[in-house]
Design a protein around this motif. Structure first.
Motif, PDB file in Angstrom:
ATOM      1  N   PHE A 190      -2.327  -1.538   5.749  1.00  0.00           N
ATOM      2  CA  PHE A 190      -3.629  -1.208   5.190  1.00  0.00           C
ATOM      3  C   PHE A 190      -3.346  -0.383   3.938  1.00  0.00           C
ATOM      4  O   PHE A 190      -2.492   0.514   3.956  1.00  0.00           O
ATOM      5  CB  PHE A 190      -4.447  -0.402   6.204  1.00  0.00           C
ATOM      6  CG  PHE A 190      -5.890  -0.261   5.823  1.00  0.00           C
ATOM      7  CD1 PHE A 190      -6.771  -1.311   5.980  1.00  0.00           C
ATOM      8  CD2 PHE A 190      -6.364   0.931   5.290  1.00  0.00           C
ATOM      9  CE1 PHE A 190      -8.108  -1.189   5.625  1.00  0.00           C
ATOM     10  CE2 PHE A 190      -7.694   1.071   4.929  1.00  0.00           C
ATOM     11  CZ  PHE A 190      -8.568   0.006   5.094  1.00  0.00           C
ATOM     12  N   PRO A 191      -4.038  -0.624   2.826  1.00  0.00           N
ATOM     13  CA  PRO A 191      -3.675   0.002   1.552  1.00  0.00           C
ATOM     14  C   PRO A 191      -3.619   1.526   1.537  1.00  0.00           C
ATOM     15  O   PRO A 191      -2.937   2.097   0.678  1.00  0.00           O
ATOM     16  CB  PRO A 191      -4.757  -0.526   0.592  1.00  0.00           C
ATOM     17  CG  PRO A 191      -5.141  -1.844   1.171  1.00  0.00           C
ATOM     18  CD  PRO A 191      -5.087  -1.655   2.658  1.00  0.00           C
ATOM     19  N   VAL A 192      -4.301   2.186   2.460  1.00  0.00           N
ATOM     20  CA  VAL A 192      -4.260   3.649   2.438  1.00  0.00           C
ATOM     21  C   VAL A 192      -2.856   4.169   2.726  1.00  0.00           C
ATOM     22  O   VAL A 192      -2.533   5.316   2.391  1.00  0.00           O
ATOM     23  CB  VAL A 192      -5.286   4.246   3.445  1.00  0.00           C
ATOM     24  CG1 VAL A 192      -4.776   4.139   4.879  1.00  0.00           C
ATOM     25  CG2 VAL A 192      -5.580   5.704   3.110  1.00  0.00           C
ATOM     26  N   SER A 193      -1.993   3.324   3.311  1.00  0.00           N
ATOM     27  CA  SER A 193      -0.612   3.737   3.570  1.00  0.00           C
ATOM     28  C   SER A 193       0.279   3.600   2.341  1.00  0.00           C
ATOM     29  O   SER A 193       1.417   4.077   2.343  1.00  0.00           O
ATOM     30  CB  SER A 193      -0.008   2.891   4.705  1.00  0.00           C
ATOM     31  OG  SER A 193      -0.722   3.049   5.907  1.00  0.00           O
ATOM     32  N   THR A 194      -0.235   2.957   1.304  1.00  0.00           N
ATOM     33  CA  THR A 194       0.599   2.678   0.123  1.00  0.00           C
ATOM     34  C   THR A 194      -0.007   3.161  -1.198  1.00  0.00           C
ATOM     35  O   THR A 194       0.675   3.818  -1.990  1.00  0.00           O
ATOM     36  CB  THR A 194       0.870   1.168   0.013  1.00  0.00           C
ATOM     37  OG1 THR A 194      -0.391   0.461  -0.023  1.00  0.00           O
ATOM     38  CG2 THR A 194       1.689   0.672   1.200  1.00  0.00           C
ATOM     39  N   ILE A 195      -1.267   2.853  -1.439  1.00  0.00           N
ATOM     40  CA  ILE A 195      -1.786   3.097  -2.797  1.00  0.00           C
ATOM     41  C   ILE A 195      -1.933   4.573  -3.171  1.00  0.00           C
ATOM     42  O   ILE A 195      -1.864   4.897  -4.358  1.00  0.00           O
ATOM     43  CB  ILE A 195      -3.098   2.326  -3.059  1.00  0.00           C
ATOM     44  CG1 ILE A 195      -4.229   2.789  -2.123  1.00  0.00           C
ATOM     45  CG2 ILE A 195      -2.868   0.825  -2.947  1.00  0.00           C
ATOM     46  CD1 ILE A 195      -5.572   2.142  -2.470  1.00  0.00           C
TER      47      ILE A 195
END
Length: 374
Positions: A106-111
């Motif tokens: 899920f993008p919250v782990s990366t962006i």
């Protein structure tokens, strides 16, 4: 012996529909609703007369949340969602190197890392799985952080955090637990997790606007919060404008301003509810239902996309391949069954309050659609 059918009475939604959608947002048990509403009821009667008592109540809840994941109370800060927690983690790990993650995330782990200018390297995925060896191959001399979900929202793959924690070396292990906290057991000490964040509105059954972040004492000793508030300092009521004395190594120094009491009280009630049942029993129940679900689906000729090569990869959510996910989700909704539409099909979540009858209802409704390719 737990009477699972009796517990369903705490969830009014179960009398109206088969709610197989906790991976998106979990329904609230009555006790949690009442706990959150209590703040507004008290404010109707007395404004902020309860301020001191509310602060004391928050500290009781902080200890309760810590117990759920085997942390210390001063390693827990309250948040309102996963994103706020992850950004606090990014603050705490500033300067610790580049990040290793995976494409399933899920993008919250990366962006949030990318937004701060931190390069993120993506580990390879094999048949919907990512393992320590995949992460190791993506590392280089500049990487210092592993940022990974315990359970992948995209396909339900469960990472072996014990193995990753043992093999992380000098890397900081950051875990997005929003698809596991409340349904799977988590032990931050045994798993050697340095930081973890979770929202309360999914498997924790606490509603939107609730969540928490865990920052290990070691991590707090090595970091300084980027953002603070008047409550982040020692003796906040002294109202000093010319100096900053942060509140020691407590994670709560990262909580900004007046607490979101309603969300915290709801989270506290949900964690109390989960602990009373027992995290191990909840995990056993949810996985047993998921095992029944995937077995019945496979036996009927449906294609389960979630990685199930090994039981250790199983979570409480299942991705089922369908030709028309939107149409299938709408059909199931008309049949009184809640799931999540995904590009490949539908995501089905089995929490402890679900039962075999709901799985049967789902299978019957799916038969009305017809299997892919038939």
């Amino acid at each position: 012996m737990i009477d699972w059918e009796k517990l369903r009475e705490d969830f009014p939604v179960t009398s109206r529909m088969a709610y197989l959608n906790s991976a998106a947002a979990g329904p609230l048990p009555r006790q949690v609703m009442l706990a959150g509403a209590s703040l507004y009821s008290e404010m109707v009667d007395g404004g902020d007369a309860g301020w001191e008592e509310w602060l004391l109540r928050c500290e009781v809840i902080r200890k309760r949340v810590a117990r759920l994941i085997n942390a210390e109370a001063d390693e827990i800060a309250f948040t309102t969602n996963t994103s706020s927690g992850m950004n606090l983690i990014v603050d705490a790990l500033e300067g610790r190197g580049e990040v290793v993650s995976c494409e399933l995330e899920f993008p919250v782990s990366t962006i949030p890392w990318i937004h701060r200018g931190v390069p993120v390297h993506f580990a390879g995925i094999e048949d919907g799985e990512v393992h320590l060896e995949n992460l190791a191959r993506a590392m280089n001399e500049r990487t210092g952080i592993i940022s990974l979900s315990h359970v992948q929202y995209s396909n339900g793959f469960r990472a072996d955090l014990l193995e990753i924690g043992r093999g992380k070396g000098s890397h900081a292990l950051v875990v997005n637990a929003s698809q596991s906290a409340g349904v799977l057991e988590i032990d931050v000490k045994r798993m050697r997790i340095d930081a973890l964040c979770a929202t309360g509105h999914k498997w924790m059954l606490a509603g939107y606007g609730s969540g928490f972040v865990y920052l290990s004492r070691e991590l707090m000793d090595q970091s300084r919060p980027r953002a603070i508030s008047w409550l982040s300092v020692e003796e906040p009521y002294a109202m000093r404008n010319r100096e900053i004395r942060l509140r020691g190594d407590a994670a709560s120094r990262a909580e900004l301003g007046c607490p979101h009491f309603a969300g915290i009280f709801a989270l506290g009630a949900s964690v109390e509810y989960l602990l009373a049942i027992g995290p191990a029993k909840i995990e056993e129940r949810a996985l047993a239902l998921n095992r029944e679900l995937t077995g019945r689906l496979a036996g009927a000729g449906w294609r389960v996309v979630s990685p199930l090569r090994d039981e250790s990869m199983r979570s409480a959510e299942t991705l089922l391949a369908l030709d028309d996910p939107q149409g299938a989700t709408a059909h199931l909704a008309r049949s009184g069954i809640a799931v999540t539409e995904k590009p490949q099909g539908i995501r089905i979540a089995t929490h402890f309050f679900n039962n075999l009858e709901e799985i049967e209802r789902l299978l019957s409704a799916l038969d009305e659609i017809g299997r892919p390719g038939l």
